[in-house]
Scaffold this motif. Sequence first.
Motif, PDB file in Angstrom:
ATOM      1  N   TYR A   1      12.081   0.998   8.946  1.00 49.07           N
ATOM      2  CA  TYR A   1      13.390   0.411   8.614  1.00 49.07           C
ATOM      3  C   TYR A   1      13.912   1.061   7.338  1.00 49.07           C
ATOM      4  O   TYR A   1      13.617   0.610   6.248  1.00 49.07           O
ATOM      5  CB  TYR A   1      13.233  -1.100   8.447  1.00 49.07           C
ATOM      6  N   THR A   2      14.620   2.155   7.500  1.00 53.52           N
ATOM      7  CA  THR A   2      15.241   2.927   6.409  1.00 53.52           C
ATOM      8  C   THR A   2      14.227   3.438   5.398  1.00 53.52           C
ATOM      9  O   THR A   2      14.525   3.590   4.226  1.00 53.52           O
ATOM     10  CB  THR A   2      16.354   2.120   5.683  1.00 53.52           C
ATOM     11  N   PHE A   3      12.996   3.709   5.853  1.00 53.77           N
ATOM     12  CA  PHE A   3      11.984   4.308   4.969  1.00 53.77           C
ATOM     13  C   PHE A   3      12.106   5.831   4.988  1.00 53.77           C
ATOM     14  O   PHE A   3      12.241   6.468   3.938  1.00 53.77           O
ATOM     15  CB  PHE A   3      10.588   3.856   5.402  1.00 53.77           C
TER      16      PHE A   3
ATOM     17  N   ALA B   1       0.850  -1.191   0.000  1.00 58.29           N
ATOM     18  CA  ALA B   1       0.000   0.000   0.000  1.00 58.29           C
ATOM     19  C   ALA B   1       0.885   1.241   0.000  1.00 58.29           C
ATOM     20  O   ALA B   1       2.084   1.169   0.299  1.00 58.29           O
ATOM     21  CB  ALA B   1      -0.911   0.018   1.224  1.00 58.29           C
ATOM     22  N   ASP B   2       0.290   2.349  -0.336  1.00 56.74           N
ATOM     23  CA  ASP B   2       0.989   3.635  -0.228  1.00 56.74           C
ATOM     24  C   ASP B   2       0.926   4.062   1.238  1.00 56.74           C
ATOM     25  O   ASP B   2      -0.157   4.290   1.795  1.00 56.74           O
ATOM     26  CB  ASP B   2       0.307   4.678  -1.119  1.00 56.74           C
ATOM     27  N   PHE B   3       2.086   4.147   1.859  1.00 53.87           N
ATOM     28  CA  PHE B   3       2.169   4.498   3.283  1.00 53.87           C
ATOM     29  C   PHE B   3       1.354   5.744   3.598  1.00 53.87           C
ATOM     30  O   PHE B   3       0.701   5.825   4.642  1.00 53.87           O
ATOM     31  CB  PHE B   3       3.641   4.721   3.639  1.00 53.87           C
ATOM     32  N   PHE B   4       1.380   6.721   2.715  1.00 55.53           N
ATOM     33  CA  PHE B   4       0.750   8.006   2.999  1.00 55.53           C
ATOM     34  C   PHE B   4      -0.769   7.970   2.821  1.00 55.53           C
ATOM     35  O   PHE B   4      -1.472   8.841   3.325  1.00 55.53           O
ATOM     36  CB  PHE B   4       1.362   9.091   2.106  1.00 55.53           C
TER      37      PHE B   4
ATOM     38  N   ALA C   1      15.035   7.275   3.196  1.00 57.65           N
ATOM     39  CA  ALA C   1      15.063   7.059   1.748  1.00 57.65           C
ATOM     40  C   ALA C   1      14.130   8.020   1.025  1.00 57.65           C
ATOM     41  O   ALA C   1      14.176   8.117  -0.210  1.00 57.65           O
ATOM     42  CB  ALA C   1      14.679   5.612   1.426  1.00 57.65           C
ATOM     43  N   LEU C   2      13.289   8.703   1.787  1.00 54.28           N
ATOM     44  CA  LEU C   2      12.329   9.618   1.153  1.00 54.28           C
ATOM     45  C   LEU C   2      13.015  10.913   0.736  1.00 54.28           C
ATOM     46  O   LEU C   2      13.974  11.365   1.374  1.00 54.28           O
ATOM     47  CB  LEU C   2      11.196   9.957   2.135  1.00 54.28           C
TER      48      LEU C   2
HETATM   49  C1  LIG Z   1      15.390   2.042   1.499  1.00 58.95           C
HETATM   50  S1  LIG Z   1      13.984   1.002   1.079  1.00 58.95           S
HETATM   51  C2  LIG Z   1      13.814   0.058   2.584  1.00 58.95           C
HETATM   52  C3  LIG Z   1      12.896  -1.125   2.379  1.00 58.95           C
HETATM   53  C4  LIG Z   1      12.976  -2.187   3.494  1.00 58.95           C
HETATM   54  N1  LIG Z   1      12.725  -1.642   4.809  1.00 58.95           N
HETATM   55  C5  LIG Z   1      14.300  -2.881   3.429  1.00 58.95           C
HETATM   56  O1  LIG Z   1      15.150  -2.662   4.304  1.00 58.95           O
HETATM   57  O2  LIG Z   1      14.500  -3.647   2.478  1.00 58.95           O
HETATM   58  C6  LIG Z   1      12.626   2.139   1.102  1.00 58.95           C
HETATM   59  C7  LIG Z   1      11.356   1.486   0.545  1.00 58.95           C
HETATM   60  O3  LIG Z   1      10.265   2.395   0.692  1.00 58.95           O
HETATM   61  C8  LIG Z   1       9.384   2.139  -0.394  1.00 58.95           C
HETATM   62  N2  LIG Z   1       8.455   3.264  -0.529  1.00 58.95           N
HETATM   63  C9  LIG Z   1       8.723   4.500  -1.030  1.00 58.95           C
HETATM   64  N3  LIG Z   1       7.634   5.269  -0.994  1.00 58.95           N
HETATM   65  C10 LIG Z   1       6.636   4.507  -0.448  1.00 58.95           C
HETATM   66  C11 LIG Z   1       5.269   4.742  -0.146  1.00 58.95           C
HETATM   67  N4  LIG Z   1       4.690   5.932  -0.397  1.00 58.95           N
HETATM   68  N5  LIG Z   1       4.547   3.752   0.414  1.00 58.95           N
HETATM   69  C12 LIG Z   1       5.128   2.549   0.670  1.00 58.95           C
HETATM   70  N6  LIG Z   1       6.422   2.260   0.415  1.00 58.95           N
HETATM   71  C13 LIG Z   1       7.165   3.231  -0.159  1.00 58.95           C
HETATM   72  C14 LIG Z   1      10.296   1.921  -1.576  1.00 58.95           C
HETATM   73  O4  LIG Z   1       9.648   1.217  -2.593  1.00 58.95           O
HETATM   74  C15 LIG Z   1      11.423   1.115  -0.941  1.00 58.95           C
HETATM   75  O5  LIG Z   1      11.168  -0.265  -1.084  1.00 58.95           O
END
Ligand SMILES: C[S@@+](CC[C@H](N)C(=O)[O-])C[C@H]1O[C@@H](n2cnc3c(N)ncnc32)[C@H](O)[C@@H]1O
Length: 84
Positions: free
Chosen positions: A36-38, A19-22, A41-42
Amino acid sequence: MYQWSSSLPNADWFAFLVADFFKWRPSEPFDLIFDYTFFCALDPSMRLAWAETVSRLLKPDGELITLIYLVRTESLYASCLLLQ
Ligand SMILES: C[S@@+](CC[C@H](N)C(=O)[O-])C[C@H]1O[C@@H](n2cnc3c(N)ncnc32)[C@H](O)[C@@H]1O
């Protein structure tokens, strides 16, 4: 549409959700969120939305654990202030 996975024996204890987190609206807020690094990464322009969404998804006394790569200290501090 959301997609759940339950193929592992201990799947009663967890679930994967696509799903879209937001945009995701769970039926109730959580006791714990583990990022976990989400966040790190944004794009920085999304940090306010991240903080607002985490606040919405957490119970008032919920806990947030965030694993991040190094980010600029002042940016991280600003995001932490948003959660208070
Ligand atoms: C740095 S990765 C970390 C993923 C995971 N925690 C790992 O360690 O493998 C960041 C993840 O956030 C996801 N992501 C980015 N925007 C998102 C959103 N709006 N909703 C859900 N996931 C999202 C990306 O697709 C990516 O897989």
